[in-house]
Motif scaffolding. Structure first.
Motif, PDB file in Angstrom:
ATOM      1  N   PRO A  27       0.835  -1.208   0.000  1.00  0.00           N
ATOM      2  CA  PRO A  27       0.000   0.000   0.000  1.00  0.00           C
ATOM      3  C   PRO A  27       0.868   1.255   0.000  1.00  0.00           C
ATOM      4  O   PRO A  27       1.984   1.246   0.516  1.00  0.00           O
ATOM      5  CB  PRO A  27      -0.801  -0.131   1.296  1.00  0.00           C
ATOM      6  CG  PRO A  27       0.075  -0.955   2.189  1.00  0.00           C
ATOM      7  CD  PRO A  27       0.761  -1.928   1.285  1.00  0.00           C
ATOM      8  N   ASP A  28       0.369   2.321  -0.583  1.00  0.00           N
ATOM      9  CA  ASP A  28       1.139   3.562  -0.647  1.00  0.00           C
ATOM     10  C   ASP A  28       1.036   4.372   0.639  1.00  0.00           C
ATOM     11  O   ASP A  28       1.988   5.051   1.022  1.00  0.00           O
ATOM     12  CB  ASP A  28       0.659   4.400  -1.830  1.00  0.00           C
ATOM     13  CG  ASP A  28       0.860   3.686  -3.156  1.00  0.00           C
ATOM     14  OD1 ASP A  28       2.020   3.547  -3.575  1.00  0.00           O
ATOM     15  OD2 ASP A  28      -0.137   3.238  -3.746  1.00  0.00           O
ATOM     16  N   VAL A  29      -0.125   4.320   1.266  1.00  0.00           N
ATOM     17  CA  VAL A  29      -0.351   5.031   2.520  1.00  0.00           C
ATOM     18  C   VAL A  29      -1.077   4.091   3.469  1.00  0.00           C
ATOM     19  O   VAL A  29      -2.000   3.379   3.061  1.00  0.00           O
ATOM     20  CB  VAL A  29      -1.191   6.310   2.310  1.00  0.00           C
ATOM     21  CG1 VAL A  29      -1.353   7.069   3.624  1.00  0.00           C
ATOM     22  CG2 VAL A  29      -0.563   7.203   1.252  1.00  0.00           C
ATOM     23  N   ASP A  46      12.451  -0.578  11.571  1.00  0.00           N
ATOM     24  CA  ASP A  46      11.913  -1.694  10.781  1.00  0.00           C
ATOM     25  C   ASP A  46      10.972  -1.186   9.692  1.00  0.00           C
ATOM     26  O   ASP A  46      10.973  -1.699   8.565  1.00  0.00           O
ATOM     27  CB  ASP A  46      11.164  -2.668  11.693  1.00  0.00           C
ATOM     28  CG  ASP A  46      12.078  -3.316  12.715  1.00  0.00           C
ATOM     29  OD1 ASP A  46      12.792  -4.262  12.350  1.00  0.00           O
ATOM     30  OD2 ASP A  46      12.082  -2.857  13.877  1.00  0.00           O
ATOM     31  N   ILE A  47      10.172  -0.193  10.038  1.00  0.00           N
ATOM     32  CA  ILE A  47       9.252   0.391   9.065  1.00  0.00           C
ATOM     33  C   ILE A  47      10.029   1.062   7.939  1.00  0.00           C
ATOM     34  O   ILE A  47       9.704   0.920   6.753  1.00  0.00           O
ATOM     35  CB  ILE A  47       8.321   1.418   9.750  1.00  0.00           C
ATOM     36  CG1 ILE A  47       7.471   0.740  10.832  1.00  0.00           C
ATOM     37  CG2 ILE A  47       7.443   2.116   8.724  1.00  0.00           C
ATOM     38  CD1 ILE A  47       6.479  -0.255  10.330  1.00  0.00           C
ATOM     39  N   ASN A  48      11.097   1.778   8.298  1.00  0.00           N
ATOM     40  CA  ASN A  48      11.928   2.437   7.291  1.00  0.00           C
ATOM     41  C   ASN A  48      12.598   1.431   6.371  1.00  0.00           C
ATOM     42  O   ASN A  48      12.683   1.644   5.145  1.00  0.00           O
ATOM     43  CB  ASN A  48      12.992   3.308   7.964  1.00  0.00           C
ATOM     44  CG  ASN A  48      12.426   4.518   8.687  1.00  0.00           C
ATOM     45  OD1 ASN A  48      13.089   5.113   9.536  1.00  0.00           O
ATOM     46  ND2 ASN A  48      11.187   4.896   8.387  1.00  0.00           N
ATOM     47  N   ARG A  49      13.089   0.335   6.937  1.00  0.00           N
ATOM     48  CA  ARG A  49      13.732  -0.696   6.107  1.00  0.00           C
ATOM     49  C   ARG A  49      12.745  -1.322   5.130  1.00  0.00           C
ATOM     50  O   ARG A  49      13.149  -1.806   4.062  1.00  0.00           O
ATOM     51  CB  ARG A  49      14.361  -1.776   6.995  1.00  0.00           C
ATOM     52  CG  ARG A  49      15.714  -1.378   7.580  1.00  0.00           C
ATOM     53  CD  ARG A  49      16.440  -2.568   8.188  1.00  0.00           C
ATOM     54  NE  ARG A  49      15.765  -3.016   9.411  1.00  0.00           N
ATOM     55  CZ  ARG A  49      16.054  -2.573  10.621  1.00  0.00           C
ATOM     56  NH1 ARG A  49      16.994  -1.656  10.789  1.00  0.00           N
ATOM     57  NH2 ARG A  49      15.405  -3.032  11.684  1.00  0.00           N
ATOM     58  N   ALA A  50      11.485  -1.310   5.497  1.00  0.00           N
ATOM     59  CA  ALA A  50      10.442  -1.843   4.601  1.00  0.00           C
ATOM     60  C   ALA A  50      10.092  -0.852   3.497  1.00  0.00           C
ATOM     61  O   ALA A  50       9.311  -1.181   2.594  1.00  0.00           O
ATOM     62  CB  ALA A  50       9.198  -2.194   5.406  1.00  0.00           C
ATOM     63  N   GLY A  51      10.684   0.354   3.566  1.00  0.00           N
ATOM     64  CA  GLY A  51      10.470   1.329   2.504  1.00  0.00           C
ATOM     65  C   GLY A  51       9.436   2.391   2.824  1.00  0.00           C
ATOM     66  O   GLY A  51       8.938   3.061   1.907  1.00  0.00           O
ATOM     67  N   TYR A  52       9.132   2.566   4.107  1.00  0.00           N
ATOM     68  CA  TYR A  52       8.075   3.501   4.499  1.00  0.00           C
ATOM     69  C   TYR A  52       8.594   4.563   5.473  1.00  0.00           C
ATOM     70  O   TYR A  52       9.321   4.249   6.415  1.00  0.00           O
ATOM     71  CB  TYR A  52       6.915   2.753   5.163  1.00  0.00           C
ATOM     72  CG  TYR A  52       6.097   1.925   4.199  1.00  0.00           C
ATOM     73  CD1 TYR A  52       4.906   2.407   3.666  1.00  0.00           C
ATOM     74  CD2 TYR A  52       6.538   0.654   3.815  1.00  0.00           C
ATOM     75  CE1 TYR A  52       4.170   1.650   2.779  1.00  0.00           C
ATOM     76  CE2 TYR A  52       5.807  -0.107   2.918  1.00  0.00           C
ATOM     77  CZ  TYR A  52       4.619   0.398   2.403  1.00  0.00           C
ATOM     78  OH  TYR A  52       3.889  -0.359   1.512  1.00  0.00           O
ATOM     79  N   GLY A  53       8.191   5.814   5.209  1.00  0.00           N
ATOM     80  CA  GLY A  53       8.349   6.850   6.198  1.00  0.00           C
ATOM     81  C   GLY A  53       7.158   6.794   7.130  1.00  0.00           C
ATOM     82  O   GLY A  53       6.102   6.252   6.778  1.00  0.00           O
ATOM     83  N   ALA A  54       7.296   7.359   8.326  1.00  0.00           N
ATOM     84  CA  ALA A  54       6.215   7.218   9.301  1.00  0.00           C
ATOM     85  C   ALA A  54       6.160   8.394  10.258  1.00  0.00           C
ATOM     86  O   ALA A  54       7.187   8.997  10.592  1.00  0.00           O
ATOM     87  CB  ALA A  54       6.380   5.924  10.091  1.00  0.00           C
ATOM     88  N   ASP A  71       7.982   5.095   0.311  1.00  0.00           N
ATOM     89  CA  ASP A  71       9.007   5.910  -0.351  1.00  0.00           C
ATOM     90  C   ASP A  71       8.787   7.404  -0.149  1.00  0.00           C
ATOM     91  O   ASP A  71       9.113   8.221  -1.018  1.00  0.00           O
ATOM     92  CB  ASP A  71       9.046   5.604  -1.856  1.00  0.00           C
ATOM     93  CG  ASP A  71       9.376   4.141  -2.144  1.00  0.00           C
ATOM     94  OD1 ASP A  71      10.168   3.560  -1.390  1.00  0.00           O
ATOM     95  OD2 ASP A  71       8.816   3.594  -3.118  1.00  0.00           O
ATOM     96  N   ALA A  72       8.235   7.767   0.982  1.00  0.00           N
ATOM     97  CA  ALA A  72       7.982   9.183   1.260  1.00  0.00           C
ATOM     98  C   ALA A  72       7.861   9.389   2.762  1.00  0.00           C
ATOM     99  O   ALA A  72       7.730   8.423   3.522  1.00  0.00           O
ATOM    100  CB  ALA A  72       6.699   9.644   0.558  1.00  0.00           C
ATOM    101  N   GLN A  73       7.885  10.638   3.160  1.00  0.00           N
ATOM    102  CA  GLN A  73       7.710  10.981   4.561  1.00  0.00           C
ATOM    103  C   GLN A  73       6.412  11.769   4.710  1.00  0.00           C
ATOM    104  O   GLN A  73       6.272  12.856   4.132  1.00  0.00           O
ATOM    105  CB  GLN A  73       8.879  11.825   5.071  1.00  0.00           C
ATOM    106  CG  GLN A  73       8.761  12.241   6.527  1.00  0.00           C
ATOM    107  CD  GLN A  73       8.732  11.061   7.497  1.00  0.00           C
ATOM    108  OE1 GLN A  73       9.362  10.029   7.259  1.00  0.00           O
ATOM    109  NE2 GLN A  73       7.998  11.210   8.582  1.00  0.00           N
ATOM    110  N   PRO A  74       5.435  11.244   5.438  1.00  0.00           N
ATOM    111  CA  PRO A  74       4.200  12.004   5.648  1.00  0.00           C
ATOM    112  C   PRO A  74       4.502  13.336   6.328  1.00  0.00           C
ATOM    113  O   PRO A  74       5.330  13.399   7.233  1.00  0.00           O
ATOM    114  CB  PRO A  74       3.366  11.095   6.564  1.00  0.00           C
ATOM    115  CG  PRO A  74       3.995   9.735   6.469  1.00  0.00           C
ATOM    116  CD  PRO A  74       5.437   9.965   6.175  1.00  0.00           C
ATOM    117  N   ALA A  96      -0.246  15.227   5.347  1.00  0.00           N
ATOM    118  CA  ALA A  96      -0.392  15.412   3.908  1.00  0.00           C
ATOM    119  C   ALA A  96       0.513  14.409   3.202  1.00  0.00           C
ATOM    120  O   ALA A  96       1.703  14.308   3.521  1.00  0.00           O
ATOM    121  CB  ALA A  96      -0.017  16.839   3.512  1.00  0.00           C
ATOM    122  N   VAL A  97      -0.077  13.651   2.276  1.00  0.00           N
ATOM    123  CA  VAL A  97       0.682  12.662   1.507  1.00  0.00           C
ATOM    124  C   VAL A  97       0.217  12.727   0.055  1.00  0.00           C
ATOM    125  O   VAL A  97      -0.974  12.532  -0.238  1.00  0.00           O
ATOM    126  CB  VAL A  97       0.473  11.226   2.038  1.00  0.00           C
ATOM    127  CG1 VAL A  97       1.386  10.251   1.285  1.00  0.00           C
ATOM    128  CG2 VAL A  97       0.730  11.150   3.531  1.00  0.00           C
TER     129      VAL A  97
END
Length: 299
Positions: A27-29, A46-54, A71-74, A96-97
């Motif tokens: 999922p993207d968001v 762990d979340i970052n290693r999975a490719g997600y900003g949080a 692949d982004a930072q909310p 905002a995303v």
């Protein structure tokens, strides 16, 4: 853009399940609820290693919400629902995303009812309704996603008879949800499945998962600009059947951001063209009015 909501029911104990779902469904968001962990206990690495900003709004042992972006930072825009400065529960976070304002919420359960917990549920709901109206009036594309702890109608539960005393089915809870929709929000799952019973929650008792005895309490509400972008919606049911699963499954909506952008560009071009044409006509009219007419003198 695929935007999902998932009550993880303890992010530290169910981190492997979360990561497996992120890898498979991508999922993207993601809006997460019931983290049951303080900010310091959030597994950000762990979340970052999975490719997600949080971003997250945690709380020790209870509640907690987070928004993940692939692949982004909310970009955080709000932490905590306005309306009660004394409310210490971590139940709302907003970001905002990709041009969409995403509100992630974990509405109070309200049990047992009647009582102070149910009163708090209704008071929180009133604050949400008031703030949701502000979001609508802003004109921005908005999604309010999360665990609403409300079964909107009897069609959204396998059998209401054994739940009649539960806070999730009370007339007051349902009335609040209905008032929210009446503001102009679109219930993504019900819109996608108007005649089908779709569930997002199966408790751990009496083989409710195995018997598909579920409830729909996780909702994605879209304002009009986002509803126009909606292309699909659904529930990743397989997650609920995994070992040591949360009692919720992720619900999601797919939005066509590019199509919406193209439509906006076309509208802007059309308006510009119409404006140019109108301006040209006005200019011609002014020019005609400014040119003196030649009178016949007979000479």
């Amino acid at each position: 853009m695929k935007l999902a909501t998932f009550n993880i029911n303890g992010i530290r104990s169910r981190l492997p399940a979360l990561l497996a779902w992120l890898e498979r469904e991508a999922p993207d968001v993601v809006c997460l609820q019931e983290l049951k962990a303080p900010d310091s206990g959030f597994p950000e690495a762990d979340i970052n290693r999975a490719g997600y900003g949080a971003i997250r709004h945690g709380q020790v042992s209870w509640n907690g919400v987070a928004i993940l972006a692939k692949d982004a930072q909310p970009v955080e825009t709000r932490r905590g629902l306005p309306g009660d400065p004394d409310d210490t529960h971590s139940r709302y976070i907003e970001a905002a995303v990709n041009g969409v304002l995403v509100g992630c919420l974990y509405l109070p359960n309200g049990n047992p009812q009647p009582g102070p917990k149910f009163d708090y549920k209704l008071a929180w709901f009133e604050r949400l309704i008031a703030y949701a109206k502000q979001l609508l009036d802003s004109g921005h594309p908005v999604v309010l996603a999360g665990d609403y702890n409300v079964v909107p109608t009897d069609f959204d539960i396998y059998n209401p008879r054994s739940w009649l005393k539960d806070a999730l089915l009370q007339p007051e809870s349902r009335a609040c949800y209905a008032r929210l929709l009446e503001q102009g929000w679109t219930d993504a799952l019900r819109t996608r499945f108007p005649d089908e019973q779709v569930y997002t929650f199966w408790d751990y008792f009496r083989q409710h998962w195995e018997r598909n005895s579920g409830l729909r309490i996780d909702h994605l509400l879209l304002n009009k600009p986002v509803a126009a972008m909606m292309r699909d919606a659904g529930v990743d049911r397989w997650v609920r059947g995994e070992p040591h699963a949360s009692d919720h499954a992720p619900a999601w909506v797919v939005l066509d951001l590019e199509g919406a952008a193209d439509s906006t560009k076309k509208t802007a071009v059309k308006k510009t063209a119409l404006g140019s044409t109108a301006a040209a006509k006005k200019s011609t009219a002014r020019s005609t009015q400014a040119t003196p007419s030649k009178k016949k003198t007979g000479k």
